[in-house]
Design a protein around this motif. Structure first.
Motif, PDB file in Angstrom:
ATOM      1  N   ILE A 143      11.969   2.055   1.458  1.00 31.18           N
ATOM      2  CA  ILE A 143      12.101   0.590   1.350  1.00 31.18           C
ATOM      3  C   ILE A 143      11.173  -0.081   2.356  1.00 31.18           C
ATOM      4  O   ILE A 143      10.465  -1.039   2.035  1.00 31.18           O
ATOM      5  N   GLU A 144      11.135   0.466   3.574  1.00 29.65           N
ATOM      6  CA  GLU A 144      10.279  -0.093   4.641  1.00 29.65           C
ATOM      7  C   GLU A 144       8.818  -0.134   4.173  1.00 29.65           C
ATOM      8  O   GLU A 144       8.137  -1.149   4.262  1.00 29.65           O
TER       9      GLU A 144
ATOM     10  N   ARG B 217      24.189   7.512  -3.641  1.00 29.53           N
ATOM     11  CA  ARG B 217      24.394   7.195  -2.212  1.00 29.53           C
ATOM     12  C   ARG B 217      23.074   6.685  -1.614  1.00 29.53           C
ATOM     13  O   ARG B 217      23.040   5.734  -0.831  1.00 29.53           O
ATOM     14  N   TRP B 218      21.943   7.300  -2.063  1.00 32.09           N
ATOM     15  CA  TRP B 218      20.627   6.859  -1.569  1.00 32.09           C
ATOM     16  C   TRP B 218      20.338   5.430  -2.038  1.00 32.09           C
ATOM     17  O   TRP B 218      19.803   4.611  -1.298  1.00 32.09           O
ATOM     18  N   ALA B 219      20.727   5.128  -3.286  1.00 32.06           N
ATOM     19  CA  ALA B 219      20.472   3.783  -3.828  1.00 32.06           C
ATOM     20  C   ALA B 219      21.218   2.737  -2.991  1.00 32.06           C
ATOM     21  O   ALA B 219      20.651   1.700  -2.618  1.00 32.06           O
ATOM     22  N   LYS B 220      22.456   3.055  -2.640  1.00 32.99           N
ATOM     23  CA  LYS B 220      23.288   2.135  -1.833  1.00 32.99           C
ATOM     24  C   LYS B 220      22.646   1.908  -0.470  1.00 32.99           C
ATOM     25  O   LYS B 220      22.511   0.770  -0.003  1.00 32.99           O
ATOM     26  N   ARG B 221      22.181   2.991   0.163  1.00 31.44           N
ATOM     27  CA  ARG B 221      21.539   2.884   1.486  1.00 31.44           C
ATOM     28  C   ARG B 221      20.280   2.021   1.393  1.00 31.44           C
ATOM     29  O   ARG B 221      20.029   1.152   2.213  1.00 31.44           O
ATOM     30  N   GLY B 222      19.501   2.248   0.347  1.00 28.91           N
ATOM     31  CA  GLY B 222      18.264   1.472   0.181  1.00 28.91           C
ATOM     32  C   GLY B 222      18.568   0.005  -0.005  1.00 28.91           C
ATOM     33  O   GLY B 222      17.953  -0.870   0.614  1.00 28.91           O
ATOM     34  N   LYS B 223      19.591  -0.283  -0.823  1.00 30.95           N
ATOM     35  CA  LYS B 223      19.946  -1.672  -1.108  1.00 30.95           C
ATOM     36  C   LYS B 223      20.417  -2.368   0.165  1.00 30.95           C
ATOM     37  O   LYS B 223      20.041  -3.516   0.442  1.00 30.95           O
ATOM     38  N   ASP B 224      21.221  -1.654   0.970  1.00 28.94           N
ATOM     39  CA  ASP B 224      21.728  -2.247   2.224  1.00 28.94           C
ATOM     40  C   ASP B 224      20.589  -2.482   3.220  1.00 28.94           C
ATOM     41  O   ASP B 224      20.619  -3.431   3.987  1.00 28.94           O
TER      42      ASP B 224
ATOM     43  N   LEU C  12      -0.077   5.999  -0.917  1.00 22.25           N
ATOM     44  CA  LEU C  12      -0.532   4.968   0.032  1.00 22.25           C
ATOM     45  C   LEU C  12       0.047   5.215   1.419  1.00 22.25           C
ATOM     46  O   LEU C  12      -0.553   4.889   2.432  1.00 22.25           O
ATOM     47  N   PHE C  13       1.227   5.828   1.447  1.00 21.67           N
ATOM     48  CA  PHE C  13       1.922   6.189   2.698  1.00 21.67           C
ATOM     49  C   PHE C  13       1.063   7.194   3.462  1.00 21.67           C
ATOM     50  O   PHE C  13       0.940   7.128   4.682  1.00 21.67           O
ATOM     51  N   LEU C  14       0.422   8.098   2.725  1.00 23.39           N
ATOM     52  CA  LEU C  14      -0.420   9.137   3.353  1.00 23.39           C
ATOM     53  C   LEU C  14      -1.814   8.572   3.639  1.00 23.39           C
ATOM     54  O   LEU C  14      -2.346   8.728   4.721  1.00 23.39           O
ATOM     55  N   ARG C  15      -2.380   7.888   2.675  1.00 23.17           N
ATOM     56  CA  ARG C  15      -3.718   7.281   2.816  1.00 23.17           C
ATOM     57  C   ARG C  15      -3.762   5.957   2.086  1.00 23.17           C
ATOM     58  O   ARG C  15      -3.368   5.917   0.931  1.00 23.17           O
ATOM     59  N   PRO C  16      -4.092   4.817   2.655  1.00 19.89           N
ATOM     60  CA  PRO C  16      -4.666   4.646   4.009  1.00 19.89           C
ATOM     61  C   PRO C  16      -3.596   4.545   5.096  1.00 19.89           C
ATOM     62  O   PRO C  16      -3.916   4.406   6.257  1.00 19.89           O
ATOM     63  N   GLY C  17      -2.301   4.565   4.712  1.00 21.02           N
ATOM     64  CA  GLY C  17      -1.213   4.444   5.692  1.00 21.02           C
ATOM     65  C   GLY C  17      -0.777   3.001   5.825  1.00 21.02           C
ATOM     66  O   GLY C  17      -1.535   2.077   5.506  1.00 21.02           O
ATOM     67  N   SER C  18       0.457   2.795   6.294  1.00 21.29           N
ATOM     68  CA  SER C  18       1.048   1.447   6.272  1.00 21.29           C
ATOM     69  C   SER C  18       0.353   0.485   7.231  1.00 21.29           C
ATOM     70  O   SER C  18       0.278  -0.717   6.930  1.00 21.29           O
ATOM     71  N   GLU C  19      -0.216   0.993   8.315  1.00 22.07           N
ATOM     72  CA  GLU C  19      -0.855   0.078   9.280  1.00 22.07           C
ATOM     73  C   GLU C  19      -1.987  -0.725   8.649  1.00 22.07           C
ATOM     74  O   GLU C  19      -2.059  -1.944   8.768  1.00 22.07           O
ATOM     75  N   ILE C  20      -2.833  -0.005   7.904  1.00 25.38           N
ATOM     76  CA  ILE C  20      -4.009  -0.675   7.307  1.00 25.38           C
ATOM     77  C   ILE C  20      -3.567  -1.673   6.239  1.00 25.38           C
ATOM     78  O   ILE C  20      -4.075  -2.799   6.163  1.00 25.38           O
TER      79      ILE C  20
END
Ligand SMILES: O=c1[nH]cnc2c(CCNCC3CCCCC3)c3[nH]c(NCc4cccs4)nc3cc12
Ligand SMILES: [Zn+2]
Length: 370
Positions: free
Chosen positions: A131-132, A167-174, A64-72
């Motif tokens: 996450i975004e 470390r990635w999980a911690k960053r995502g959670k924060d 979905l990030f590639l198509r249709p993309g977050s804007e749509i």
């Protein structure tokens, strides 16, 4: 809101009965979750999914990030509105697809640089970007950005990868700001190494996620190893939170996972094989294109009461596949999904009535498993 209620623990195994409560409704567990990669469970409309008993569907952040993309998706008001599905949705972080779809990628501490498998353009995914995206999608359950280590992989590779995933999980959670409405799960890695699984599970549990996935399995390892690692890992997972085994979906793997304390599972298999004409029945799989079904006017599965088995014959569905009619894959998909969703309903009943292992053994005998 997000809550997990543990109803009952089986006497004869680690199987358990539970309920997940989300903003978009409740989910009885153990549950099989149909996979809807690009905001659709292929060939299925939302109402059809509800009719066969789907309580939650998955959709894929990477695609979905590639198509249709977050804007749509943002303009549509989120994924539920965009795809006309008002029940729970689970999205993955996008990491697994990056590792399995695009071959030229670079993994750094920051995240993963890769080229889109569609137009080759440079893309970047990280715990924060993932996450975004999932915040924009508005899914009820979202996944941490993780690396699913390949199989086989050296102890050293798995150890480094598992530590980075922590470390990635911690960053995502924060970074995640919407945790009241979107439950972020931690994903336990550690390959086929029990000591690494223990470290990953303990560190993830210390971060206090609302639910946990077991990742890094069903990646080509022998079934016995998967079962052993899974059995070991669930012992370190909190009883009062959902446990999601990623990428598991044929009947036997679902039984084995529930028996070892898993509440949720997903797999592309039942819908993917349906489109090729492979149909799951109580007596094993059948390939409907086979000439032996040419004049077989019985249903796909005598013991199935789905819409397809009540109204169509093997001969007719074989004909559809034979002449490449779109209705063929649709009917096979409806049946395969109903079969697994109904099997999970029977599993929940068997836990409720304290006969889970008996039901599993009966099923295995009929299906032709060892
Ligand atoms: O550690 C993991 N981290 C993240 N995802 C994993 C997945 C993908 C699960 N389906 C996600 C869905 C979410 C939303 C829509 C689409 C997919 C796995 N699938 C499998 N095996 C089955 C496999 C399938 C293909 C190759 S192996 N092992 C997996 C291990 C991990
Ligand atoms: Zn059927």
């Amino acid at each position: 809101m997000f809550k997990f209620e543990l109803y009952k623990k089986a006497k004869d195994s680690k199987a358990r009965l539970g309920k997940i409560i989300t903003d978009h409704g409740e989910i009885e567990t153990p549950i099989f979750m149909p996979v809807g990669t690009r905001a659709t469970v292929k060939t299925m409309a939302s109402e059809e999914l509800k009719k066969i008993g789907a309580q939650i569907i998955l959709s894929n952040t990477y695609h979905l990030f590639l198509r249709p993309g977050s804007e749509i998706i943002k303009k549509a008001g989120g994924l539920h509105k965009f795809m006309h599905w008002d029940k729970p949705i689970l999205t993955d972080s996008g990491g697994f697809q990056v590792f399995s779809l695009s071959d030229n990628r670079k993994i750094t501490e920051e995240g993963v640089e890769f080229r889109s498998h569609i137009d080759g353009s440079k893309k970047f995914l990280s715990p924060e970007v993932s996450i975004e995206m999932q915040n924009i999608l508005g899914s009820d359950i979202i996944m941490s950005f993780d690396e699913c280590a390949p199989y086989p992989a050296s102890y050293d590779y798995v150890e480094k990868s598992m530590q980075r995933t922590l470390r990635w999980a911690k960053r995502g959670k924060d970074f995640h700001k919407n945790s009241d409405h979107q439950a972020l799960f931690g994903i336990i890695q550690g390959g086929m190494y029990k000591d690494l699984r223990k470290i990953s599970a303990k560190e993830m549990v210390d971060m206090d996620f609302p639910g946990y996935s077991v990742g890094g399995l069903s990646v080509g390892e022998p079934k016995e190893i998967m079962n052993e690692i899974l059995d070991y890992t669930t012992d370190f997972m909190p009883e009062n939170k959902p446990r999601y085994l990623m990428g598991v979906g044929s009947p036997d793997y679902l039984f084995e996972a529930v028996e070892r304390g898993i509440d949720m599972a997903d797999c592309v298999l039942p819908t993917r094989i349906a489109r090729n004409g492979s149909v799951i029945t109580h007596r094993g799989k059948l390939v409907i294109r086979n000439a032996k079904y040419k004049e077989d006017f019985s249903p796909l599965d005598q013991e199935c009461d789905c819409y397809v088995c009540r109204n169509y014959t093997r001969a007719y569905i074989r004909h559809l596949f034979n002449v490449d009619e779109i209705l063929g894959p649709r009917l096979a998909t409806i049946h395969n999904l109903y079969f697994l969703l109904n099997m999970m309903e029977n599993i929940r009943e068997s836990i409720r009535g304290d006969y889970f292992l008996e039901y599993k053994n009966d099923f295995y005998k009929k299906y032709g498993y060892n």
